[in-house]
Design an enzyme around this catalytic site. Structure first.
Site, PDB file in Angstrom:
ATOM      1  N   CYS A 181       0.881  -1.158   0.000  1.00  0.00           N
ATOM      2  CA  CYS A 181       0.000   0.000   0.000  1.00  0.00           C
ATOM      3  C   CYS A 181       0.924   1.214   0.000  1.00  0.00           C
ATOM      4  CB  CYS A 181      -0.855  -0.024   1.262  1.00  0.00           C
ATOM      5  SG  CYS A 181      -1.997   1.355   1.338  1.00  0.00           S
TER       6      CYS A 181
ATOM      7  N   GLY B  17      -2.846  12.434   4.550  1.00  0.00           N
ATOM      8  CA  GLY B  17      -3.689  12.819   5.696  1.00  0.00           C
ATOM      9  C   GLY B  17      -5.009  12.102   5.588  1.00  0.00           C
TER      10      GLY B  17
ATOM     11  N   HIS C  70       3.696   7.375   8.170  1.00  0.00           N
ATOM     12  CA  HIS C  70       3.031   7.167   6.872  1.00  0.00           C
ATOM     13  C   HIS C  70       1.723   7.910   6.736  1.00  0.00           C
ATOM     14  CE1 HIS C  70       0.135   4.575   8.774  1.00  0.00           C
ATOM     15  NE2 HIS C  70      -0.321   4.087   7.655  1.00  0.00           N
TER      16      HIS C  70
END
Lengths: 476, 145
Positions: free
Chosen positions: A98, A374, A399
């Site tokens: 991811c 975010g 991350h």
């Protein structure tokens, strides 16, 4: 988490010395507020990781760490194969590779203003998003294996993407030593019609405005200026990665037992790196990394097609592509000695500093772009890898924001429609198939990403370069 | 025995996990607890009562213990949902000595009617528990979403 359990070794560094079965200390980066907000289970899980065979230096938790399964999310741990080190499926997570990629557009805020609704609608129409969605690409068995070996490079060769993108990606767009034969038929079947799909949950495609620059020189090198419009894509290896994660959890639980590894938590399922199960997982996981790289490349291609129709003057050029759920073989210096280590980053971003040999020439002087997503409706950040962070975290940083509220509580707190309306009032256009999904991903359900990156910056993990804020958000 | 979310006295619930979702099925028998856990799985994605029973899928597998069997059961459902692009709302489960046979009913995902909130990536071993607590069967774990 109660800070009294920890020793503060510097302003943003908290430690727990080895005790019991721990082989190394736990080191958590955070300020008092972030650590106080972390679930006790983060420390518990970081302690469990510290007990695994062959772990080197420390079990780390990044400032956005939260309760995962096995490893904490935001966990970083490196293992030495020469010392019986392990590889863990739980240390990578279900959504293998991811990650986040950010693209320049060459556009300014004013260029987008009149077109933001039509571009939001067209992106939502053209990019498959949400549960049950399928892409237009269908791969036969041979093509599937080529994709799993070739990653983003394969996608570019098929005409989905630009050759210039490959230089601007970790591993230059191809993860070496992938073993498609170790990917099960079920995992491949699950991926058959999911190429070029965004997924759901916290995955998104955003059009963002560069709203603030913190490090003028590095921003210049990255090509970022206040008022620029960029596109950021957050997604992973889709069903294929999920299935590999699931299958190897079981496989590795058996392997750990066979190799006499006493697991404090079944989810830490792991196998010695040099064992057959360890090698199988590494080969399959690397194939899944290629799947994620190919997937983000295809979505980039679809995004470029949409911009070409609506805003033909746009030029979408890749700034960088990072993955934040991986295990990679890297060289790190420990006590003056260069060692080859298997670094697990589960919800943590690699942050190579200036001069790292794997970085493209463009970033040699300033370090790699570290892209921090975010939550919907809040800011994202571009950071840069720092010199000296090898000794801090094996060149890793946070991350994202990390959740501060469960999905269940979020749906009891917000209504999706209200969240969309509130964001619209702030000029942010949201497109999603699910109002409940929007409520679950409400901005208030996440930690303050600004606080997380401030700590990453001050702790020296990576330095702040630019803050970007959303204009359009397409969400699964 | 057929278990429907709406009319069966056993029940399902979600329990809190910061990033993901805890699912729990409760029933008078282990079969029922597994069926209710499956309803809880669907409820993480959509309102189970919105799922129509157009098609069914048969599942048949064995495991070494009931907890691993639950892990396998949920992952089998997640797999079938993913490859068939279906949601399931109706579960018939029979477990005999860690051998599970089931028929599950559902329909293709309809994004307008189901408004699916999340895609479930996999069941995990975290908080995995199958037990008979004072005569009531509980089957639970955290699912990764």
């Amino acid at each position: 988490m109660d800070v009294v359990d920890l020793t503060q070794s510097s302003e943003y560094t908290w430690q727990l010395a080895p005790r019991g079965r721990m082989r190394v200390p736990v080191i958590i980066y955070g300020n008092r507020d972030l650590i106080a907000d972390m679930d006790d289970k983060v420390l518990h899980q970081a302690i469990n990781v510290a007990t695994l065979p062959g772990i080197v230096t420390a079990s780390y938790a990044m400032p956005d760490a939260h309760w995962g399964y096995g490893f904490p999310i935001g966990g970083v741990a490196a293992f030495d194969a020469d010392q019986g080190g392990v590889v863990s499926a739980g240390g990578v997570g279900f959504d293998i590779s991811c990650g986040v990629r950010t693209l320049h557009t060459g556009l300014q805020v004013a260029d987008l203003e009149l077109k933001k609704f039509i571009i939001a609608d067209t992106l939502y129409e053209e990019i498959p998003v949400g549960v049950g969605s399928t892409g237009r690409i269908r791969l036969d068995d041979a093509q599937m294996d080529e994709m799993l070996t070739g990653g983003a490079k394969w996608a570019v060769e098929q005409g989905w993407g630009s050759p210039a993108d490959l230089e601007r990606s970790e591993e230059h767009g191809v993860m070496r030593d992938a073993l498609p034969d170790e990917v099960s038929a079920r995992a491949k079947k699950r991926q058959r019609n999911e190429m070029g799909t965004l997924g759901s949950g916290n995955h998104y495609l955003e059009i963002q405005e560069v709203s603030e620059i913190y490090d003028q020189h590095t921003a210049e090198v990255f090509g970022l200026h206040t008022g620029d419009i960029v596109v950021t894509i957050h997604c992973g290896s889709r069903g294929l990665g999920h299935q590999i994660g699931t299958e190897f959890l079981k496989d590795m639980a058996q392997a750990a037992h066979q190799h006499g590894i006493d697991l404090p938590d079944r989810e830490l399922a792991c196998a010695p790196i040099r064992s057959p199960a360890g090698k199988r997982y590494l080969g399959a996981m690397r194939a899944a990394i290629n799947c994620a790289l190919a997937n983000r490349e295809i979505i980039t291609h679809l995004t470029r097609q949409v911009f070409a129709k609506i805003l033909p003057q746009a030029r979408l050029e890749l700034l960088f592509d990072v993955s934040h759920n991986t295990c990679k073989l890297e060289q790190h210096e420990i006590d003056g000695e260069i060692r080859r280590l298997y670094v697990h980053r589960k919800g943590a971003t690699r942050a190579f500093g200036p001069g790292h040999p794997e970085l493209p020439d463009a970033f040699q002087e300033v370090g790699q772009p570290v892209l921090i997503g975010g939550s919907m409706g809040t800011a994202s950040h571009v950071l840069a890898g720092n010199s000296g962070n090898d000794a801090l975290s094996f060149e890793s940083a946070c991350h994202g924001a990390g959740r501060s509220m469960s999905r269940r509580r979020a749906t009891k707190t917000w209504r999706g429609r209200h969240v969309v309306d509130e964001l619209a009032a702030r000029g942010i256009v949201v497109r999603s198939p699910s109002m409940r999904g929007i409520a679950e991903e409400a901005p208030g359900a996440y930690k303050n990403v600004d606080a997380v990156v401030d700590v990453a910056d001050r702790a020296g993990l990576a330095r702040k370069v630019a803050r970007v804020t959303p204009v359009v958000c397409v969400k699964g | 025995m057929v278990h429907r979310a709406a009319d069966y006295p056993g029940h399902w619930e979600h329990f809190s996990h910061m990033a993901d979702v805890g699912i729990r099925g409760v029933g008078a028998t282990v079969d029922e607890a597994f069926a209710q856990a499956a309803v809880a799985l669907t409820a993480a994605i959509t309102e189970p009562s919105k799922v129509r029973y157009d098609d069914s899928v048969q599942l048949d597998f064995a495991s070494t213990d009931l907890e691993t069997l639950l892990f396998e059961w949920l992952n089998a459902l997640i797999y079938e949902m993913a490859v068939r692009k279906m949601l399931f709302g109706h579960f018939q489960v029979h477990i005999d000595d860690c051998h599970l046979q089931a028929q599950v009913w559902g329909e293709r995902v309809n994004r307008f009617r189901h408004q699916p909130a999340v895609e479930v990536k996999g069941a995990t071993y975290t908080e995995l528990r199958v037990a008979n607590d004072d005569g009531v069967w509980v089957a639970q774990c955290i699912i990764d979403v």
